[in-house]
Structures are given as C-alpha cells and as structure tokens.
Design a protein around this motif. Sequence first.
Motif, PDB file in Angstrom:
ATOM      1  N   SER A  82       0.861  -1.186   0.029  1.00 56.70           N
ATOM      2  CA  SER A  82      -0.083   0.013  -0.089  1.00 56.70           C
ATOM      3  C   SER A  82       0.864   1.211  -0.084  1.00 56.70           C
ATOM      4  CB  SER A  82      -1.093  -0.126   1.248  1.00 56.70           C
ATOM      5  OG  SER A  82      -1.775   0.973   1.134  1.00 56.70           O
ATOM      6  N   CYS A 119       5.539  -3.482   5.664  1.00 59.00           N
ATOM      7  CA  CYS A 119       4.057  -3.413   6.132  1.00 59.00           C
ATOM      8  C   CYS A 119       4.277  -3.137   7.727  1.00 59.00           C
ATOM      9  CB  CYS A 119       3.211  -4.444   5.854  1.00 59.00           C
ATOM     10  SG  CYS A 119       1.638  -3.840   6.025  1.00 59.00           S
ATOM     11  N   ASN A 122      -0.334  -0.361   8.660  1.00 57.04           N
ATOM     12  CA  ASN A 122      -1.032   0.966   8.585  1.00 57.04           C
ATOM     13  C   ASN A 122      -1.603   1.310   7.303  1.00 57.04           C
ATOM     14  OD1 ASN A 122      -1.860   3.326  10.366  1.00 57.04           O
ATOM     15  ND2 ASN A 122      -0.178   4.449   9.362  1.00 57.04           N
ATOM     16  N   CYS A 123      -2.160   0.536   6.608  1.00 61.88           N
ATOM     17  CA  CYS A 123      -2.054   0.587   5.065  1.00 61.88           C
ATOM     18  C   CYS A 123      -3.296   1.390   4.602  1.00 61.88           C
ATOM     19  CB  CYS A 123      -2.582  -0.938   4.854  1.00 61.88           C
ATOM     20  SG  CYS A 123      -1.252  -2.213   5.248  1.00 61.88           S
ATOM     21  N   ALA A 124      -4.269   1.738   5.662  1.00 58.77           N
ATOM     22  CA  ALA A 124      -5.549   2.798   5.034  1.00 58.77           C
ATOM     23  C   ALA A 124      -4.941   4.240   5.408  1.00 58.77           C
ATOM     24  CB  ALA A 124      -6.650   2.447   5.856  1.00 58.77           C
ATOM     25  N   LEU A 125      -3.768   4.343   5.755  1.00 59.56           N
ATOM     26  CA  LEU A 125      -3.259   5.682   5.970  1.00 59.56           C
ATOM     27  C   LEU A 125      -1.933   5.804   5.494  1.00 59.56           C
ATOM     28  CD1 LEU A 125      -4.315   6.397   9.831  1.00 59.56           C
ATOM     29  CD2 LEU A 125      -5.174   7.286   7.575  1.00 59.56           C
ATOM     30  N   ALA A 174       2.668   4.028  20.908  1.00 59.93           N
ATOM     31  CA  ALA A 174       2.755   3.766  19.483  1.00 59.93           C
ATOM     32  C   ALA A 174       1.529   4.048  18.925  1.00 59.93           C
ATOM     33  CB  ALA A 174       2.898   2.091  19.475  1.00 59.93           C
TER      34      ALA A 174
ATOM     35  N   MET B  10      -3.816   1.878  16.775  1.00 63.46           N
ATOM     36  CA  MET B  10      -2.198   2.325  16.284  1.00 63.46           C
ATOM     37  C   MET B  10      -2.281   3.131  15.113  1.00 63.46           C
ATOM     38  SD  MET B  10      -0.053   1.866  13.768  1.00 63.46           S
ATOM     39  CE  MET B  10       0.149   0.135  13.055  1.00 63.46           C
ATOM     40  N   SER B  11      -3.176   2.746  14.181  1.00 62.91           N
ATOM     41  CA  SER B  11      -3.554   3.496  12.888  1.00 62.91           C
ATOM     42  C   SER B  11      -4.154   5.076  13.295  1.00 62.91           C
ATOM     43  CB  SER B  11      -4.265   2.951  11.935  1.00 62.91           C
ATOM     44  OG  SER B  11      -3.853   2.350  10.950  1.00 62.91           O
ATOM     45  N   ASP B 185       1.212 -10.264   5.615  1.00 63.71           N
ATOM     46  CA  ASP B 185       0.891  -9.867   4.256  1.00 63.71           C
ATOM     47  C   ASP B 185       1.007  -8.174   4.101  1.00 63.71           C
ATOM     48  OD1 ASP B 185       0.641 -12.245   3.309  1.00 63.71           O
ATOM     49  OD2 ASP B 185      -1.539 -12.290   3.026  1.00 63.71           O
ATOM     50  N   PRO B 186       1.890  -7.652   3.520  1.00 64.01           N
ATOM     51  CA  PRO B 186       1.634  -6.015   3.334  1.00 64.01           C
ATOM     52  C   PRO B 186       0.249  -5.792   2.666  1.00 64.01           C
ATOM     53  CG  PRO B 186       3.618  -6.943   2.503  1.00 64.01           C
ATOM     54  CD  PRO B 186       2.796  -7.993   2.823  1.00 64.01           C
ATOM     55  N   GLY B 187      -0.395  -4.746   3.545  1.00 62.52           N
ATOM     56  CA  GLY B 187      -1.763  -4.520   2.932  1.00 62.52           C
ATOM     57  C   GLY B 187      -2.976  -4.982   3.921  1.00 62.52           C
ATOM     58  N   THR B 188      -2.328  -6.080   5.015  1.00 58.67           N
ATOM     59  CA  THR B 188      -3.644  -6.371   5.683  1.00 58.67           C
ATOM     60  C   THR B 188      -3.301  -5.852   7.002  1.00 58.67           C
ATOM     61  OG1 THR B 188      -2.609  -8.149   6.187  1.00 58.67           O
ATOM     62  CG2 THR B 188      -3.851  -8.361   4.330  1.00 58.67           C
ATOM     63  N   TYR B 189      -4.710  -5.790   7.674  1.00 58.87           N
ATOM     64  CA  TYR B 189      -4.466  -5.236   9.362  1.00 58.87           C
ATOM     65  C   TYR B 189      -5.537  -5.693   9.990  1.00 58.87           C
ATOM     66  CZ  TYR B 189      -7.082  -1.516   6.411  1.00 58.87           C
ATOM     67  OH  TYR B 189      -7.847  -1.076   5.553  1.00 58.87           O
ATOM     68  N   ARG B 192      -4.605  -7.089  13.412  1.00 59.83           N
ATOM     69  CA  ARG B 192      -4.109  -5.839  14.235  1.00 59.83           C
ATOM     70  C   ARG B 192      -5.186  -5.271  14.924  1.00 59.83           C
ATOM     71  NH1 ARG B 192      -3.627  -0.959  14.327  1.00 59.83           N
ATOM     72  NH2 ARG B 192      -4.302  -0.829  12.140  1.00 59.83           N
ATOM     73  N   TYR B 226       4.045  -5.279  15.592  1.00 63.83           N
ATOM     74  CA  TYR B 226       2.737  -4.816  16.255  1.00 63.83           C
ATOM     75  C   TYR B 226       2.660  -4.493  17.775  1.00 63.83           C
ATOM     76  CZ  TYR B 226       0.008  -6.213  12.168  1.00 63.83           C
ATOM     77  OH  TYR B 226      -0.594  -6.132  10.965  1.00 63.83           O
ATOM     78  N   LEU B 342      -8.888  -2.572   2.717  1.00 63.73           N
ATOM     79  CA  LEU B 342      -8.789  -1.754   1.532  1.00 63.73           C
ATOM     80  C   LEU B 342      -7.649  -0.594   1.791  1.00 63.73           C
ATOM     81  CD1 LEU B 342     -12.368  -0.793   0.819  1.00 63.73           C
ATOM     82  CD2 LEU B 342     -11.162  -2.876   0.168  1.00 63.73           C
ATOM     83  N   ALA B 343      -6.810  -0.833   0.667  1.00 64.26           N
ATOM     84  CA  ALA B 343      -5.506  -0.045   0.894  1.00 64.26           C
ATOM     85  C   ALA B 343      -4.836   0.589  -0.579  1.00 64.26           C
ATOM     86  CB  ALA B 343      -4.496  -0.908   1.736  1.00 64.26           C
ATOM     87  N   GLY B 350     -10.177   1.624   4.069  1.00 66.94           N
ATOM     88  CA  GLY B 350     -10.513   1.044   5.518  1.00 66.94           C
ATOM     89  C   GLY B 350     -10.854  -0.379   5.721  1.00 66.94           C
TER      90      GLY B 350
END
Lengths: 174, 515
Positions: A82, A119, A122-125, A174, B10-11, B185-189, B192, B226, B342-343, B350
């Motif tokens: 992302s 990664c 924090n992919c939505a931001l 964090a 965190m986000s 997997d990059p793009g997943t959260y 978390r 994380y 979604l990313a 989101g």
Amino acid sequence: MEVHAGPVSEIIARHAGHPEMALVALQEIQAQSGYIAVEAVNALTKALGVPEGELQSIITFYTELRTTPPAQHRICVCHGDSCAATGADRISETVEAHLGIAPNQTTPDCKYSYEHVYCLGNCALSPSMAIDEQVVGRCRPDTVVQQLERASESPAWHSRQDGSVYPPGDGSHA
Amino acid sequence: MIDVYISADMSSRSIGARDVENTLRSEQERRGDFRVVTTGSRGAFFLEPLIEVATAHGRVGYANVNASDVAALLEQGLLEGAAIAPFSIGVVTEHPFFKGQQRITFQRCGVIETGSIEAYENASGYAGLRRALSELGPAAIIDQVKRSGLRGRGGAAFPTGIKWQTVADIVSLKKYVVANGDEGDPGTYADRMLMEGDPFALLEGMTICARAVGAQQGYIYIRAEYPRAQAVMKQAVQSARDAGYLGASILDSGFAFDVDVRSGAGAYVCGEETALLESLEGKRGMVRPKPPYPAISGLFGQPTVINNVTTLATIPSIIVDGGDQYGSIGAGRSRGTIPLQLAGSLRTPGLVEVPFGVTLREVINTYGGGVPEGHQLLAVQVGGPLGDLMPDSGLDLPIDFDAFSAAGSMLGHGGVVVYDERTNPLQLAHRLMAYVAHESCGKCAPCRLGSQRAAEILDAMRRGETQPDDVQLIDDIAFAMRGSSLCALGMMAPTPVLSAIQRFPMWFSEVNDAK
C-alpha cells in the motif's frame, strides 16, 4: 567474559534448562540491553544447553535481533504494497537526503539508523513510517523532515551507553 | 455522565488520535461533565481522528478532529451531539461507509472500551464460552462450527470445523491452540485491529476451541511490528485470568486453559503455520514438510489447532447465535462475512466487513471510494504480495474463495491493494519478487534460488537491460517454484509476475521489442 549479575543474568537464569525458550530469552535480552552481546550468547548456550552455532543461526534468521548496539532513534520507512502504491519512494528519498545514509545504515553520530520495512499494518493511511515505536501515517515529503527533527528532540529510544535504561515497549506510545 | 469515545488504535494514533485523546482528558479534568473512553477503531480511517459521543439517537461522530479543535467542539455542544461543521458526520453507523456492512467479527471493534472485560461482557462477550461450558459439550461445539461453514481467514480457507474435529479425535495428553497473529501480508491489518480493539473476542474464541478439542495451553504469536497489539493482548490475558476466564478452573467448571502471548522477530515466513510453530519452539522459523499436518503433529509434536486471529475471534458469535445463523449468510461454500482491508490508491480506504458474494468492484467503489480524482486504476492485488494482479476488467468477481480460485486469483487474508498509473508496472513486478527473495526461509532451493534469480531478471528489465528470452526464463523459474517449493510462499511467489505477463502484456511490450 562473563555476564555480570543483573537483569540479563536473571533472564538467562529464568530460562535455564529450557532450550525451547531460546528465542524468548534472546528477545528479552535485547529488550533489556538494546542488543544481544556475545557474552550473553555464551552464557545462554551454557544455561539452555543450546549450541552456540544454533543460537547464532537463530539470531541471524530473525531480522529484529541484533548483536550490536542500536542507534538512538530507529527510522523505518514502510515499503509494503500500500505504501509503495502511494509514494513510499519519495518518503525514503527525503529521509535519505536528510540523514545522508542509505537503507540499513546508521548516521556517523549514531543518532539514527534507517531501514525499509515491509508493512507496519497502517495500510489505510499510507504512506507510513515509524520513528522508534511511533507510527506516522499519511507521510508527505514536506513534513517528514519535521517529524525526524521532532524525534531527535525526544529521549533516545534506548541508551547506547547504559543498556539498562532501555524501555521495553509497552506499546502505549505507539 | 456522558461517554466520549476516541480510538487508541495504532493507525488512528498515527495521525494524531493520541493528541486528541490527551486534550480530551485535560478538558475532562477541567470540566468534569464527561468520561473519556478509549476504543479500537471501526476501520473508517479516513474519518480518524474520530470522536464519538453517546446520545439518545445513538453514537454521533466528529471526524478529522485535531487536538486544537477539541476545546471549541466542546464549547459548541459536542456533548449534546450538536451538528458542528465541518466535523459532524451524524450517527456513525448511518454513515455510507458503514451502512451496507454486516459486522459480526468486528461487531465490537471500535465500539466498546478496549481492554475492559466488563464492557466486553455487556456487549454479549463470554456468552459463547458460558454456553460452550454449560450447554454444549465438545462434540456439539464442533458441530456448531461445522454448521457455520467457517473457513480459515488466514488465507488457506480450510474448513475450521474439520480442523478442530481432527485434533479432537486424537487421544493425547497434551494439545495446543495457537492463534496466528503474524499478519505479515503487506496490505492487511484486520488481525491487528481485532487484537487492539476487541482482544477478549480472540481469547474467548481460543478458550472455546480448547474446550472443543481438549487443549490445555494456548499461544498467541504476534508479529514484532505490532507492539501495541502485543501490549493490549498481554493485558487482556491478565484481566481474563483475574476474572476467572482463563486458568485452572474456568468459571468454576473444572476446565483448565491458559494463554501465553509471544512476539515474532521480523520474519514474514513465520506467518506460515509450520514456520510459526518452529518459532514458538524457540528455533529458526523454517517451514516443515507437510504432512504431518499440525492438527496431527504440531507444536512440540503434539496435536495443535492453529487458526488465524480473525477466524478465532469469529467463534464466539457463532456459538452465541448458532452455526446455522452464521451459515445462512454468504455465497457458495464461502459462508458468513469477511473483513476486507482496503489499501493503496483509494479515496476512502479502511476495513469493511461484508457478506461473501458482493463483487470486488462494489467493495472498491462503494466503500473504498474508487481511485482519487485525476488518476486511473492500474491494477488491483487481492490476497497479499503473492496474489495476482487484476486489471479493471477483472473486478466483477464475487468475493468468494472458490470464485477467486477458479479465476486464478486468491482472496487470502482479505487485503485489497489498489495501484494507479503512478506505479511503474515493471518496478511493481520486481518489488513483489524481491520481497519473496528477501523473505524466503531458505530451506528449499526452488524458493531460495528461484526468487533471487527471478528478482535479478526483473530488476534488469525495469532498468531497461532486458536480454532475449527473459520472459521465457521467468516462466521456467516460475514452473519450478510452483511445482517443487515446500510451502505456499515459494509456490505462490511467481503468481503476481505471471499474472502480469498474461494480463498486462503491454507492460512487457518494450521488453519484447528489445528482442
């Protein structure tokens, strides 16, 4: 050399006789000291009954484990899917220009280490970076430098001189 | 006392929610007429930092708040839910982002106070475990899970009930339940968010599982990236022990189960279940050949249920409402709901929990808001860095494990990354292969050498130094990796580049011209 009596020797004693705790012990030692010293590896070998070669192979396998003291601040620029899609390259270029170092290098004054990570979740931001344990979302090249300077004013993530003040992350900031 | 909610996810904190929270707390001390409650995030990260206030009409939201806005918002009637431009978004669940969603796994995430066992109980938490301990025996629990049709949300989509049945059927003095929180997997959260926002749902799911299969010890393995999820989970484990939900005799039933939280140490491959088990045993995270499967010979050689965090956190709802209820939702053999993350290049990315069956295009456009204005969609990658690259014309696929695999795609852990025209296609293909080369555990040669060689070729391609037959060479390497790698990492690594060669031949046309 021996490991002096103190928190690290306590960690080692707590796991004595438990080879399955090798990774946990290494993580705890690093959390305590900021890195894994060769003396600690020697002591752990004896206490756990795990050959030194095997401990070394564990240390080199996991990218989070390190055998040298870290810099005061750790800068991680995310290059996950992302972030790559949203301009991570421009963020790392700015960081590299500001710090004057390439990925996996440390500034000569040992103030910053810098790496690419894949990664931060924090992919939505995106794009994201992490300064020590603080993740920064929606990074922009024009605000990154300010963020780095703010980090330099904050207390060191852990002390290089005295490992014992390293605060094991409770994640609260964090 | 009026409750004011702010996310501690965190986000959310990565864009200032912590500053907003601190300002709220100092205002609270000064005014004394409200209470600050920290939650996880609901997943609408484009609205964060988001303050919510409990009113008679429901939870009213104020979006994109800065710490410096807080005092003025309170002056202007935030506590009464007053409409204040430009922050008000009205009742949060009526927002277009949430309206079409069906929240089961994420029903409490971002809603209840995180880390509070009382708040969890008040939101039907631990009702599933109580039912599992009093009303249902192990066989009946597994029957409910089978009826739900739940399939693993970590990526492999294996039927959860069958996995549990396998472990339950084995006679063994020691069995384990392991939660895979190594969401690499990059793009997943999703995992978390769940661990940070609704940690007791995971613990309850694990405890119900332990009851069903006869396990005494559980582990939650959380990736090193994380730290907050680790801290929240550790605290939740302690709270659950104190309240009698974990320990020597859970709720005085005589059933014993306890959980330990372990940290990963920066290795993507440890998300692969057998590598994770090796890591839990204190070793290098090297993949084990399968069979034997972990259900037969898992952690320390004992029968082990290893499930993804999202899978386990869904279990309590299934036990409370019944497997049939959950199984009545969905499409084909994909039952229930799935949290999609979604990313990438989207207007409103989101976390979205939807029933299986909606199309990928619907998800990207309705919830993700499409690509930002002035840009065009280049490709969409679903299922992480090993997923295929889809062109715009492929987005009408229904969200369904089997429909995806029939189309040569995979839903995986539900990550959806959108690329626009600003991404250089060959650079993308190279980056995805270089990632595998970096993360390969090295145990088997096809993955270790193949990914390295393929990455070198793609690197040359993107620099314009293409050799004749490079595409053919990649195809040959891919054939070897797919057929003879030990685990999914090596087997699926060539997927992105092969799908690109097939579906985006123009990316490689210059390459062909160079021949």
